[in-house]
Design a protein around this motif. Structure first.
Motif, PDB file in Angstrom:
ATOM      1  N   PRO A 243       0.808  -1.229   0.000  1.00 47.59           N
ATOM      2  CA  PRO A 243       0.000   0.000   0.000  1.00 47.59           C
ATOM      3  C   PRO A 243       0.837   1.272   0.000  1.00 47.59           C
ATOM      4  O   PRO A 243       0.392   2.316  -0.463  1.00 47.59           O
ATOM      5  N   THR A 244       2.071   1.191   0.521  1.00 42.78           N
ATOM      6  CA  THR A 244       2.915   2.388   0.615  1.00 42.78           C
ATOM      7  C   THR A 244       3.826   2.567  -0.593  1.00 42.78           C
ATOM      8  O   THR A 244       4.458   3.609  -0.740  1.00 42.78           O
ATOM      9  N   GLY A 245       3.920   1.529  -1.456  1.00 38.57           N
ATOM     10  CA  GLY A 245       4.836   1.609  -2.588  1.00 38.57           C
ATOM     11  C   GLY A 245       6.237   1.151  -2.246  1.00 38.57           C
ATOM     12  O   GLY A 245       7.131   1.181  -3.098  1.00 38.57           O
ATOM     13  N   PHE A 246       6.461   0.707  -1.015  1.00 38.36           N
ATOM     14  CA  PHE A 246       7.753   0.171  -0.582  1.00 38.36           C
ATOM     15  C   PHE A 246       7.495  -0.787   0.574  1.00 38.36           C
ATOM     16  O   PHE A 246       6.388  -0.833   1.124  1.00 38.36           O
ATOM     17  N   LEU A 247       8.505  -1.555   0.946  1.00 40.91           N
ATOM     18  CA  LEU A 247       8.384  -2.482   2.072  1.00 40.91           C
ATOM     19  C   LEU A 247       9.466  -2.159   3.088  1.00 40.91           C
ATOM     20  O   LEU A 247      10.642  -2.024   2.737  1.00 40.91           O
ATOM     21  N   ARG A 248       9.067  -2.035   4.338  1.00 41.60           N
ATOM     22  CA  ARG A 248      10.023  -1.729   5.397  1.00 41.60           C
ATOM     23  C   ARG A 248      10.860  -2.953   5.761  1.00 41.60           C
ATOM     24  O   ARG A 248      10.338  -4.062   5.851  1.00 41.60           O
ATOM     25  N   VAL A 249      12.138  -2.717   5.987  1.00 37.23           N
ATOM     26  CA  VAL A 249      13.044  -3.745   6.488  1.00 37.23           C
ATOM     27  C   VAL A 249      13.245  -3.476   7.972  1.00 37.23           C
ATOM     28  O   VAL A 249      13.575  -2.352   8.368  1.00 37.23           O
ATOM     29  N   ARG A 250      13.010  -4.486   8.808  1.00 34.38           N
ATOM     30  CA  ARG A 250      13.095  -4.327  10.256  1.00 34.38           C
ATOM     31  C   ARG A 250      14.395  -4.922  10.795  1.00 34.38           C
ATOM     32  O   ARG A 250      14.950  -5.858  10.219  1.00 34.38           O
ATOM     33  N   GLU A 251      14.846  -4.370  11.938  1.00 28.54           N
ATOM     34  CA  GLU A 251      16.055  -4.901  12.571  1.00 28.54           C
ATOM     35  C   GLU A 251      15.812  -6.268  13.191  1.00 28.54           C
ATOM     36  O   GLU A 251      16.736  -7.060  13.344  1.00 28.54           O
ATOM     37  N   GLU A 252      14.563  -6.546  13.570  1.00 34.41           N
ATOM     38  CA  GLU A 252      14.173  -7.836  14.129  1.00 34.41           C
ATOM     39  C   GLU A 252      12.914  -8.312  13.402  1.00 34.41           C
ATOM     40  O   GLU A 252      12.203  -7.509  12.789  1.00 34.41           O
ATOM     41  N   PRO A 253      12.589  -9.619  13.462  1.00 35.78           N
ATOM     42  CA  PRO A 253      11.399 -10.139  12.770  1.00 35.78           C
ATOM     43  C   PRO A 253      10.106  -9.800  13.503  1.00 35.78           C
ATOM     44  O   PRO A 253       9.421 -10.668  14.042  1.00 35.78           O
ATOM     45  N   SER A 254       9.755  -8.511  13.519  1.00 43.39           N
ATOM     46  CA  SER A 254       8.554  -8.045  14.208  1.00 43.39           C
ATOM     47  C   SER A 254       8.152  -6.690  13.634  1.00 43.39           C
ATOM     48  O   SER A 254       9.015  -5.865  13.302  1.00 43.39           O
ATOM     49  N   THR A 255       6.836  -6.448  13.538  1.00 40.08           N
ATOM     50  CA  THR A 255       6.364  -5.161  13.023  1.00 40.08           C
ATOM     51  C   THR A 255       6.646  -4.022  13.985  1.00 40.08           C
ATOM     52  O   THR A 255       6.595  -2.854  13.601  1.00 40.08           O
ATOM     53  N   SER A 256       6.928  -4.334  15.249  1.00 41.97           N
ATOM     54  CA  SER A 256       7.241  -3.287  16.223  1.00 41.97           C
ATOM     55  C   SER A 256       8.734  -2.996  16.310  1.00 41.97           C
ATOM     56  O   SER A 256       9.147  -2.101  17.040  1.00 41.97           O
ATOM     57  N   ALA A 257       9.544  -3.747  15.561  1.00 46.34           N
ATOM     58  CA  ALA A 257      10.993  -3.535  15.587  1.00 46.34           C
ATOM     59  C   ALA A 257      11.362  -2.265  14.819  1.00 46.34           C
ATOM     60  O   ALA A 257      10.602  -1.766  13.987  1.00 46.34           O
ATOM     61  N   THR A 258      12.548  -1.760  15.089  1.00 51.25           N
ATOM     62  CA  THR A 258      13.031  -0.535  14.448  1.00 51.25           C
ATOM     63  C   THR A 258      13.196  -0.735  12.943  1.00 51.25           C
ATOM     64  O   THR A 258      13.658  -1.779  12.487  1.00 51.25           O
ATOM     65  N   GLU A 259      12.804   0.282  12.189  1.00 53.22           N
ATOM     66  CA  GLU A 259      12.971   0.237  10.742  1.00 53.22           C
ATOM     67  C   GLU A 259      14.438   0.439  10.392  1.00 53.22           C
ATOM     68  O   GLU A 259      15.057   1.426  10.792  1.00 53.22           O
ATOM     69  N   ALA A 260      15.004  -0.500   9.628  1.00 54.11           N
ATOM     70  CA  ALA A 260      16.411  -0.419   9.243  1.00 54.11           C
ATOM     71  C   ALA A 260      16.587   0.133   7.838  1.00 54.11           C
ATOM     72  O   ALA A 260      17.613   0.726   7.514  1.00 54.11           O
ATOM     73  N   GLY A 261      15.603  -0.061   6.984  1.00 53.24           N
ATOM     74  CA  GLY A 261      15.702   0.402   5.607  1.00 53.24           C
ATOM     75  C   GLY A 261      14.427   0.092   4.851  1.00 53.24           C
ATOM     76  O   GLY A 261      13.407  -0.269   5.453  1.00 53.24           O
ATOM     77  N   ARG A 262      14.486   0.213   3.531  1.00 50.79           N
ATOM     78  CA  ARG A 262      13.315  -0.049   2.693  1.00 50.79           C
ATOM     79  C   ARG A 262      13.737  -0.747   1.408  1.00 50.79           C
ATOM     80  O   ARG A 262      14.836  -0.515   0.902  1.00 50.79           O
ATOM     81  N   VAL A 263      12.838  -1.589   0.906  1.00 46.73           N
ATOM     82  CA  VAL A 263      13.052  -2.236  -0.382  1.00 46.73           C
ATOM     83  C   VAL A 263      11.827  -1.972  -1.246  1.00 46.73           C
ATOM     84  O   VAL A 263      10.755  -1.624  -0.741  1.00 46.73           O
ATOM     85  N   ASN A 264      11.983  -2.146  -2.536  1.00 47.69           N
ATOM     86  CA  ASN A 264      10.943  -1.767  -3.482  1.00 47.69           C
ATOM     87  C   ASN A 264      10.319  -2.978  -4.167  1.00 47.69           C
ATOM     88  O   ASN A 264      10.974  -4.021  -4.330  1.00 47.69           O
ATOM     89  N   PRO A 265       9.054  -2.867  -4.580  1.00 40.73           N
ATOM     90  CA  PRO A 265       8.393  -3.969  -5.283  1.00 40.73           C
ATOM     91  C   PRO A 265       9.184  -4.409  -6.517  1.00 40.73           C
ATOM     92  O   PRO A 265       9.703  -3.579  -7.268  1.00 40.73           O
ATOM     93  N   GLY A 266       9.278  -5.730  -6.704  1.00 40.73           N
ATOM     94  CA  GLY A 266       9.997  -6.288  -7.845  1.00 40.73           C
ATOM     95  C   GLY A 266      11.438  -6.625  -7.558  1.00 40.73           C
ATOM     96  O   GLY A 266      12.065  -7.379  -8.315  1.00 40.73           O
ATOM     97  N   GLU A 267      12.001  -6.083  -6.486  1.00 36.60           N
ATOM     98  CA  GLU A 267      13.393  -6.381  -6.158  1.00 36.60           C
ATOM     99  C   GLU A 267      13.518  -7.792  -5.584  1.00 36.60           C
ATOM    100  O   GLU A 267      12.578  -8.318  -4.982  1.00 36.60           O
ATOM    101  N   LYS A 268      14.702  -8.399  -5.768  1.00 37.83           N
ATOM    102  CA  LYS A 268      14.939  -9.779  -5.342  1.00 37.83           C
ATOM    103  C   LYS A 268      16.128  -9.824  -4.387  1.00 37.83           C
ATOM    104  O   LYS A 268      17.144  -9.160  -4.628  1.00 37.83           O
ATOM    105  N   TYR A 269      15.988 -10.615  -3.317  1.00 38.67           N
ATOM    106  CA  TYR A 269      17.034 -10.700  -2.305  1.00 38.67           C
ATOM    107  C   TYR A 269      17.183 -12.144  -1.834  1.00 38.67           C
ATOM    108  O   TYR A 269      16.183 -12.832  -1.577  1.00 38.67           O
ATOM    109  N   THR A 270      18.424 -12.591  -1.715  1.00 43.76           N
ATOM    110  CA  THR A 270      18.695 -13.931  -1.203  1.00 43.76           C
ATOM    111  C   THR A 270      18.325 -14.011   0.275  1.00 43.76           C
ATOM    112  O   THR A 270      18.595 -13.091   1.045  1.00 43.76           O
ATOM    113  N   ILE A 271      17.694 -15.118   0.657  1.00 46.35           N
ATOM    114  CA  ILE A 271      17.279 -15.331   2.046  1.00 46.35           C
ATOM    115  C   ILE A 271      18.439 -15.937   2.829  1.00 46.35           C
ATOM    116  O   ILE A 271      18.990 -16.971   2.440  1.00 46.35           O
ATOM    117  N   SER A 272      18.802 -15.299   3.938  1.00 44.62           N
ATOM    118  CA  SER A 272      19.873 -15.835   4.782  1.00 44.62           C
ATOM    119  C   SER A 272      19.336 -16.523   6.029  1.00 44.62           C
ATOM    120  O   SER A 272      20.040 -17.309   6.660  1.00 44.62           O
TER     121      SER A 272
END
Length: 300
Positions: A243-272
């Motif tokens: 809905p916002t046009g981007f996806l928030r990256v969190r420091e921890e796996p929780s919606t209440s965790a601090t926002e560390a950055g943002r990624v955009n729709p269509g981008e691809k990232y390897t899962i660690s």
């Protein structure tokens, strides 16, 4: 015997009178709340036309409604002052955060305060200027402003406000049973030179005790792999539309965790790593963070 009875009755009456007097004098004492003001750049603060200091500011003030004015202190750029209304509750925190700019249209303001209610639930009220902004609570869309939520769970929450043509605003809040948290946000037109988003720390509990000083935190922008011809090493995730046009990256796996950055729709990232429906990725090629599986597609 009668003298003793009269003496005891008189003593009890005196105790009641003293107690009533103490309560009366106590009620006449100052009833205060806490006011905190942050701004970029630094600004002089006027409360009902009285100079009370400069930002960053934190002090006790008598509870009530005030007209607050912020006059930016800068010699390099002509910036516009801002003036508005605030409410300070007894033993409660009122927080003002301002990103001052060259004009009122490109100035962003957050005013957040608590209001006591009769219900034992916790409530959230969000208003914006202009109206009609989309409100997300913990990355879930809850409606458009003006918005009143009476079913919000007590505790920490991440609130985001977006509107086409305006810069997004993000707040970290803490809701408390028996109180309504009110957030009044003035949105800045896109193209402003203000900080991307303000992230005030949690509002204080109703006790009025000090809380961590609110901070302005710049958001790291991802250097994603959208449009690349080859996929990253598997397993990887593809960022979906949000809905916002981007996806928030969190420091921890929780919606209440601090926002560390943002990624955009269509981008691809390897899962660690994977945890409870969240995926850990390196969102800028160096730093790791977590994205929600709700807005990603996993490719094995």
């Amino acid at each position: 015997m009668k003298r003793k009875v009269f003496f005891l009755v008189g003593l009890i009456g005196l105790v009641f009178i003293i107690g009533a007097l103490v309560r009366f004098l106590g009620n006449r004492g100052p009833k205060q709340g806490e006011l905190r003001v942050d701004s970029q750049p630094a600004a002089t603060i006027f409360l009902d036309n009285k100079n009370i200091g400069k930002t960053p500011y934190k002090d006790k003030v008598e509870f009530g409604e005030y007209t607050i004015k912020l006059v930016p202190e800068t010699t390099t750029t002509a910036l516009t002052s801002w003036q508005g209304k605030i409410v300070v509750g007894q033993n409660l925190l009122t927080y003002v955060n301002a990103n001052l700019s060259e004009s009122e249209l490109t100035t962003a303001i957050d005013v957040v305060w608590l209001e006591k209610i009769t219900s034992k639930q916790s409530e959230l009220s969000v208003t914006t200027n202009p109206d009609g902004a989309t409100v997300l609570v913990d990355d879930v869309s809850r409606g458009v402003t003006p918005l009143s939520l009476q079913d919000i769970a007590p505790g920490d929450h991440a609130v985001s406000v977006t509107s086409i043509g305006f810069l997004a605003r993000s707040l970290k809040i803490k809701t408390t049973p028996g109180y309504r948290l009110i957030a009044n946000l003035k949105l800045a037109l896109s193209g402003a030179t203000t900080t991307p988003e303000a992230s005030p720390a949690e509002s204080s509990a109703p006790s009025g005790k000090a809380t961590p000083t609110p901070k302005l935190t710049p958001v790291k922008t991802a250097t994603g792999s959208a449009g690349q011809t080859s996929d990253p090493p598997r397993p990887f995730v593809i960022i979906k539309d949000t809905p916002t046009g981007f996806l928030r990256v969190r420091e921890e796996p929780s919606t209440s965790a601090t926002e560390a950055g943002r990624v955009n729709p269509g981008e691809k990232y390897t899962i660690s790593d994977t945890q409870s429906g969240w995926y850990q990725i390196k969102y800028d090629g160096i730093n790791s963070g977590w994205v929600s599986g709700q807005y990603t597609e996993k490719v094995e």
